[in-house]
Design a protein around this motif. Structure first.
Motif, PDB file in Angstrom:
ATOM      1  N   THR A 293       0.835  -1.197   0.000  1.00 33.41           N
ATOM      2  CA  THR A 293       0.000   0.000   0.000  1.00 33.41           C
ATOM      3  C   THR A 293       0.873   1.251   0.000  1.00 33.41           C
ATOM      4  OG1 THR A 293      -0.029   0.036   2.410  1.00 33.41           O
ATOM      5  CG2 THR A 293      -1.823  -1.144   1.315  1.00 33.41           C
ATOM      6  N   THR A 295       0.231   5.755   0.869  1.00 33.16           N
ATOM      7  CA  THR A 295      -0.651   6.912   1.047  1.00 33.16           C
ATOM      8  C   THR A 295       0.160   8.141   1.455  1.00 33.16           C
ATOM      9  OG1 THR A 295      -2.459   5.494   1.836  1.00 33.16           O
ATOM     10  CG2 THR A 295      -2.645   7.852   2.273  1.00 33.16           C
ATOM     11  N   ARG A 301      -4.247   7.553  -2.512  1.00 32.01           N
ATOM     12  CA  ARG A 301      -4.227   6.165  -2.040  1.00 32.01           C
ATOM     13  C   ARG A 301      -3.723   5.259  -3.157  1.00 32.01           C
ATOM     14  NH1 ARG A 301      -7.004   5.825   2.901  1.00 32.01           N
ATOM     15  NH2 ARG A 301      -7.180   7.977   3.640  1.00 32.01           N
ATOM     16  N   CYS A 302      -2.695   4.503  -2.868  1.00 36.31           N
ATOM     17  CA  CYS A 302      -2.046   3.658  -3.871  1.00 36.31           C
ATOM     18  C   CYS A 302      -2.019   2.196  -3.420  1.00 36.31           C
ATOM     19  CB  CYS A 302      -0.608   4.115  -4.111  1.00 36.31           C
ATOM     20  SG  CYS A 302      -0.439   5.887  -4.480  1.00 36.31           S
ATOM     21  N   THR A 322      -8.846   6.714  -4.434  1.00 33.42           N
ATOM     22  CA  THR A 322      -9.526   7.170  -3.232  1.00 33.42           C
ATOM     23  C   THR A 322      -9.386   6.133  -2.127  1.00 33.42           C
ATOM     24  OG1 THR A 322     -11.601   6.176  -3.947  1.00 33.42           O
ATOM     25  CG2 THR A 322     -11.183   8.456  -4.610  1.00 33.42           C
ATOM     26  N   SER A 323      -9.921   6.450  -0.959  1.00 33.66           N
ATOM     27  CA  SER A 323      -9.802   5.562   0.186  1.00 33.66           C
ATOM     28  C   SER A 323     -10.346   4.163  -0.103  1.00 33.66           C
ATOM     29  CB  SER A 323     -10.532   6.168   1.391  1.00 33.66           C
ATOM     30  OG  SER A 323     -10.401   5.350   2.530  1.00 33.66           O
ATOM     31  N   ARG A 326      -8.971   2.429  -4.057  1.00 36.61           N
ATOM     32  CA  ARG A 326      -7.788   1.609  -4.348  1.00 36.61           C
ATOM     33  C   ARG A 326      -8.078   0.119  -4.205  1.00 36.61           C
ATOM     34  NH1 ARG A 326      -3.369   2.680   0.463  1.00 36.61           N
ATOM     35  NH2 ARG A 326      -4.799   2.822   2.221  1.00 36.61           N
TER      36      ARG A 326
END
Length: 345
Positions: A293, A295, A301-302, A322-323, A326
């Motif tokens: 992850t 952020t 968000r990745c 987005t939250s 992702r």
């Protein structure tokens, strides 16, 4: 008795606040490149961005390159898949073929997905059984960094530091690994922490170029936003493809929880930030085996994900989503990838 308990709780909270104030608050107000930034606690500061709203960060990013090889790789017909992410790539991890892409060569910010590259560099230089003594570098990270909970003086194996970096996304662990590895490269185990970190980021960029990530520049070992630091979804796919070939990285990335122990006996519980491998999460997918992850304020968000298919692995790269996006974006791409690879089996 109740009043005494409340007083004790207040004192404990105050103690924690003072501890965090001493170790974590960054130095604000310094000016490098005429922007307001958060800096590591060191004599030679990294240009880490604290306030993206006041930073013309795009002016420090060069035009992205697009070789004939990359043009050919991206010449696929995209399926009609809608994702929240500003940039995304789906790759057949067996042959590296791109199955889907969106703004694959647009500059993005890697956030903690950069820790996959950090892990690869560490594995190039270190054995996982090597013992590392954590130093003051763990207090150099910005105040809003994700942390594993390491302390100066802790002694633990490289493998455990990698767990602390990849599971809870500990920036403290990334800095500890960078200093240890940077000093090995410099052949100076007493090298200044910042000198070692700068050497490590040099190794990161060398590694990225060798992997074919031509449109990337890494400045921080943890991926924290920095002036001049950038990548692309395509480049992060290149890095992700190398990461899933590492047994060490994939073994750690698919762990939901872990507990690491220091030489002094202190135990540190860790939890993976990846909802796709959490059986209690609504986003859980049993086919997913990681990977990382990310952020930050600039990166959004990745998520870089790897998932099993009937004929191998598929790799999904979601950048600046987005939250909830992702997770949703990743599952959409993974589902499509599984379908395509099964059909081509």
């Amino acid at each position: 008795m109740k009043k005494i308990s409340n007083v004790i709780i207040i004192l404990l909270c105050f103690t924690v606040f003072i501890h965090n104030l001493f170790y974590a608050i960054p130095l604000i107000g310094n000016n490098i490149y005429e922007v307001r930034a958060v800096y590591a606690k060191a004599d030679d500061n990294l240009p880490l961005i604290s306030d993206g709203g006041s930073v013309d960060y795009m002016s420090y990013i060069p035009a992205m390159k697009c070789s004939e090889e990359v043009k050919e790789a991206l010449s696929v017909s995209n399926p009609e898949i809608s994702v929240d992410a500003k940039a995304a790539v789906l790759v057949d991890a067996e042959d590296g073929k791109v199955l889907y892409h969106k703004n694959a060569l647009e500059p993005i910010f890697p956030a903690s997905t950069a820790k996959l590259l950090t892990a690869l560099v560490v594995l190039d230089w270190c054995k996982t059984s090597e013992m590392v003594k954590v130093g003051k570098e763990v207090s150099m990270i910005p105040y809003d960094s994700s942390r594993a909970g390491l302390r100066a003086g802790d002694k633990l194996k490289v493998y455990n530091l990698m767990e602390a970096m990849l599971l809870p996304s500990g920036n403290d662990a990334a800095y500890a690994l960078a200093v240890y590895t940077g000093r090995k490269s410099l052949k100076d185990n007493k090298a200044d922490e910042m000198a070692a970190i700068r050497e490590f980021t040099r190794l990161m960029n060398d590694k990225a170029r060798r992997l074919g990530a031509e449109n990337s520049c890494f400045i921080s070992p943890d991926g924290y936003d920095a002036i001049g630091q950038y990548s692309t979804a395509y480049d992060m796919a290149k890095i992700g493809l190398k990461a899933i070939k590492s047994e060490t990285i994939t073994k750690i990335a698919k762990e939901r929880t872990a507990t690491i122990k220091m030489v002094n006996g202190r135990a540190l519980p860790l939890w993976n930030t990846n909802a796709l491998i959490n059986k209690d999460s609504m986003w859980y997918d049993s086919h997913v085996i990681g990977l990382k992850t990310g952020t930050t304020g600039l990166a959004g968000r990745c998520l870089i994900s790897a998932a099993r298919t009937d004929s191998g692995l598929v790799l999904s790269v979601i950048m600046n989503s987005t939250s909830e996006g992702r997770w949703r974006d990743s599952l959409k791409l993974i589902k499509y990838g599984r379908k395509v690879m099964s059909a081509n089996k």
